[in-house]
Design a protein around this motif. Sequence first.
Motif, PDB file in Angstrom:
ATOM      1  N   SER A 253       0.818  -1.214   0.000  1.00 41.90           N
ATOM      2  CA  SER A 253       0.000   0.000   0.000  1.00 41.90           C
ATOM      3  C   SER A 253       0.852   1.265   0.000  1.00 41.90           C
ATOM      4  N   GLU A 254       1.930   1.257   0.757  1.00 41.53           N
ATOM      5  CA  GLU A 254       2.794   2.439   0.815  1.00 41.53           C
ATOM      6  C   GLU A 254       3.373   2.767  -0.556  1.00 41.53           C
ATOM      7  N   ALA A 255       3.881   1.747  -1.251  1.00 45.30           N
ATOM      8  CA  ALA A 255       4.469   1.965  -2.570  1.00 45.30           C
ATOM      9  C   ALA A 255       3.411   2.434  -3.566  1.00 45.30           C
ATOM     10  N   ARG A 256       2.250   1.831  -3.503  1.00 43.10           N
ATOM     11  CA  ARG A 256       1.173   2.225  -4.419  1.00 43.10           C
ATOM     12  C   ARG A 256       0.765   3.681  -4.180  1.00 43.10           C
ATOM     13  N   TYR A 257       0.678   4.058  -2.906  1.00 40.09           N
ATOM     14  CA  TYR A 257       0.291   5.433  -2.584  1.00 40.09           C
ATOM     15  C   TYR A 257       1.362   6.421  -3.050  1.00 40.09           C
ATOM     16  N   GLN A 258       2.614   6.097  -2.802  1.00 43.54           N
ATOM     17  CA  GLN A 258       3.688   7.008  -3.186  1.00 43.54           C
ATOM     18  C   GLN A 258       3.781   7.162  -4.704  1.00 43.54           C
ATOM     19  N   ARG A 259       3.547   6.079  -5.434  1.00 45.20           N
ATOM     20  CA  ARG A 259       3.545   6.179  -6.902  1.00 45.20           C
ATOM     21  C   ARG A 259       2.397   7.081  -7.356  1.00 45.20           C
ATOM     22  N   ALA A 260       1.237   6.970  -6.693  1.00 44.94           N
ATOM     23  CA  ALA A 260       0.098   7.825  -7.036  1.00 44.94           C
ATOM     24  C   ALA A 260       0.433   9.292  -6.773  1.00 44.94           C
ATOM     25  N   MET A 261       1.113   9.575  -5.675  1.00 41.51           N
ATOM     26  CA  MET A 261       1.498  10.953  -5.377  1.00 41.51           C
ATOM     27  C   MET A 261       2.463  11.505  -6.413  1.00 41.51           C
ATOM     28  N   ARG A 262       3.378  10.657  -6.897  1.00 43.88           N
ATOM     29  CA  ARG A 262       4.297  11.103  -7.946  1.00 43.88           C
ATOM     30  C   ARG A 262       3.528  11.423  -9.227  1.00 43.88           C
ATOM     31  N   ILE A 277      -8.234   4.976  -6.079  1.00 45.71           N
ATOM     32  CA  ILE A 277      -9.499   4.234  -5.981  1.00 45.71           C
ATOM     33  C   ILE A 277      -9.206   2.766  -5.659  1.00 45.71           C
ATOM     34  N   SER A 278      -8.206   2.210  -6.334  1.00 48.28           N
ATOM     35  CA  SER A 278      -7.832   0.814  -6.093  1.00 48.28           C
ATOM     36  C   SER A 278      -7.374   0.616  -4.647  1.00 48.28           C
ATOM     37  N   LEU A 279      -6.644   1.600  -4.124  1.00 50.47           N
ATOM     38  CA  LEU A 279      -6.149   1.491  -2.751  1.00 50.47           C
ATOM     39  C   LEU A 279      -7.294   1.598  -1.745  1.00 50.47           C
ATOM     40  N   VAL A 280      -8.270   2.458  -2.013  1.00 52.33           N
ATOM     41  CA  VAL A 280      -9.454   2.535  -1.151  1.00 52.33           C
ATOM     42  C   VAL A 280     -10.173   1.192  -1.137  1.00 52.33           C
ATOM     43  N   LYS A 281     -10.229   0.558  -2.298  1.00 53.11           N
ATOM     44  CA  LYS A 281     -10.945  -0.713  -2.433  1.00 53.11           C
ATOM     45  C   LYS A 281     -10.238  -1.843  -1.689  1.00 53.11           C
ATOM     46  N   THR A 282      -8.901  -1.860  -1.721  1.00 47.31           N
ATOM     47  CA  THR A 282      -8.163  -3.008  -1.176  1.00 47.31           C
ATOM     48  C   THR A 282      -7.614  -2.783   0.232  1.00 47.31           C
ATOM     49  N   ASP A 283      -7.413  -1.505   0.616  1.00 47.03           N
ATOM     50  CA  ASP A 283      -6.821  -1.251   1.930  1.00 47.03           C
ATOM     51  C   ASP A 283      -7.326   0.088   2.462  1.00 47.03           C
ATOM     52  N   ARG A 284      -8.590   0.098   2.828  1.00 43.89           N
ATOM     53  CA  ARG A 284      -9.233   1.325   3.291  1.00 43.89           C
ATOM     54  C   ARG A 284      -8.530   1.904   4.523  1.00 43.89           C
ATOM     55  N   GLN A 285      -7.920   1.068   5.327  1.00 48.97           N
ATOM     56  CA  GLN A 285      -7.336   1.518   6.582  1.00 48.97           C
ATOM     57  C   GLN A 285      -5.935   2.120   6.414  1.00 48.97           C
ATOM     58  N   TYR A 286      -5.355   1.983   5.210  1.00 43.15           N
ATOM     59  CA  TYR A 286      -3.998   2.495   5.021  1.00 43.15           C
ATOM     60  C   TYR A 286      -3.931   3.992   5.374  1.00 43.15           C
ATOM     61  N   ARG A 292      -8.604   7.812   0.480  1.00 47.49           N
ATOM     62  CA  ARG A 292      -9.885   8.495   0.268  1.00 47.49           C
ATOM     63  C   ARG A 292      -9.736  10.007   0.489  1.00 47.49           C
ATOM     64  N   LYS A 293      -9.011  10.394   1.526  1.00 51.29           N
ATOM     65  CA  LYS A 293      -8.810  11.814   1.800  1.00 51.29           C
ATOM     66  C   LYS A 293      -8.055  12.491   0.654  1.00 51.29           C
ATOM     67  N   ARG A 313     -15.538  10.449  -8.574  1.00 51.13           N
ATOM     68  CA  ARG A 313     -16.382  10.676  -7.406  1.00 51.13           C
ATOM     69  C   ARG A 313     -17.524   9.655  -7.385  1.00 51.13           C
ATOM     70  N   ARG A 314     -18.036   9.346  -8.577  1.00 45.63           N
ATOM     71  CA  ARG A 314     -19.090   8.331  -8.685  1.00 45.63           C
ATOM     72  C   ARG A 314     -18.571   6.968  -8.221  1.00 45.63           C
ATOM     73  N   GLN A 315     -17.339   6.628  -8.625  1.00 50.13           N
ATOM     74  CA  GLN A 315     -16.755   5.347  -8.201  1.00 50.13           C
ATOM     75  C   GLN A 315     -16.533   5.316  -6.686  1.00 50.13           C
ATOM     76  N   LEU A 316     -16.068   6.431  -6.145  1.00 51.28           N
ATOM     77  CA  LEU A 316     -15.833   6.489  -4.703  1.00 51.28           C
ATOM     78  C   LEU A 316     -17.144   6.360  -3.938  1.00 51.28           C
ATOM     79  N   PHE A 317     -18.178   7.012  -4.428  1.00 49.70           N
ATOM     80  CA  PHE A 317     -19.491   6.908  -3.768  1.00 49.70           C
ATOM     81  C   PHE A 317     -19.973   5.473  -3.756  1.00 49.70           C
ATOM     82  N   ALA A 318     -19.778   4.775  -4.878  1.00 49.57           N
ATOM     83  CA  ALA A 318     -20.204   3.375  -4.969  1.00 49.57           C
ATOM     84  C   ALA A 318     -19.455   2.509  -3.968  1.00 49.57           C
ATOM     85  N   LEU A 319     -18.167   2.797  -3.740  1.00 47.77           N
ATOM     86  CA  LEU A 319     -17.387   2.038  -2.768  1.00 47.77           C
ATOM     87  C   LEU A 319     -17.817   2.327  -1.332  1.00 47.77           C
ATOM     88  N   MET A 320     -18.181   3.589  -1.074  1.00 44.31           N
ATOM     89  CA  MET A 320     -18.545   3.982   0.286  1.00 44.31           C
ATOM     90  C   MET A 320     -19.929   3.484   0.678  1.00 44.31           C
TER      91      MET A 320
END
Length: 321
Positions: A253-262, A277-286, A292-293, A313-320
């Motif tokens: 999760s850390e690597a995926r998040y950092q790549r997204a930030m780059r 979105i993928s990270l919210v789906k697989t590791d909401r607690q990261y 999500r924030k 936003r539509r995809q995020l709503f569906a996950l939430m």
Amino acid sequence: MIIDPNTGKPLTGNDTTAAQPEGIVGAGDTAAPRQAEDANTYIIDVDMSNLQQVLEASMQVPVLLDCWSPSSESCLALTPVLEKLAREYAGGFILAKLNVEDNRDIAAQLGVQSVPDVKLVMQGSLSGNFTQALSEAEITTFLAQHQVLPAAGGGPNQSDQAAQALENGDLDTAKALYQQLAQDAPDVPEYRINLASVLVAEGNGEEARQLLDSLKPEDRDGAKARGVRARIDFISEAPTPEAVQSMIERNDSEARYQRAMRDLADGHYELALDALISLVKTDRQYGEDLARKTLLRVFDALGATHELTVRFRRQLFALMY
């Protein structure tokens, strides 16, 4: 006369006794375009009888000297575009058309070796030129780069031109246009916010932040300004490209998040949003719901009506829910 900026020598003779060209009033230092009864006032055919007066007019208004030939297909394609822009700019520049086949001596004096050859003359000196049939957008960019803008009330919408230049990555043109707009309309905060966007794209995040801080509180805290601030923050928070490369094989999760930030820092928003979105789906607690924030911050940066905002936003709503 046109002065060659490289040699300081005149490109034309200095005879000032020729007849005044139609469409120009005054002479010498007072030469300027006549107020148009129709837009063609700003389009002038040039020959030896009026060349000097047209060039003297460049002391007051830019002159675009179109050296063309009726036997050149490129010229025949380019000239109507130049004429259209001359009418739209409504005195922002004079289009002076020189038929090189009928005026070979002048063409030789001006150093014309092939056509089309379009020379921009400002303050009596050669400021720039282009030698191919550019598109309308490319010509407006050329003009903007040399601070040639439409006269008040005329020309293409400068804000649209600036936005298009920014989208195309032409930061110099976008910056020049937004600076002019901000100067002409200091009470319109959008122009300064857009200028801040250009500064961010240039890598001048601190200068952009200072510009945003100078806005009125209601504008400084508005959605559009918050979006620019978010982009500044993404750049400051992102790992370096080298750091991202070092974690390229990792899928935690850390690597995926950092790549997204780059990706966010590099402006690759769709890639970043997909990863978040993928990270919210697989590791909401990261990171205490960090993905999500961050998605919400990206939506803020892009704006509520942006296609990516609406879709993700539509995809995020569906996950939430």
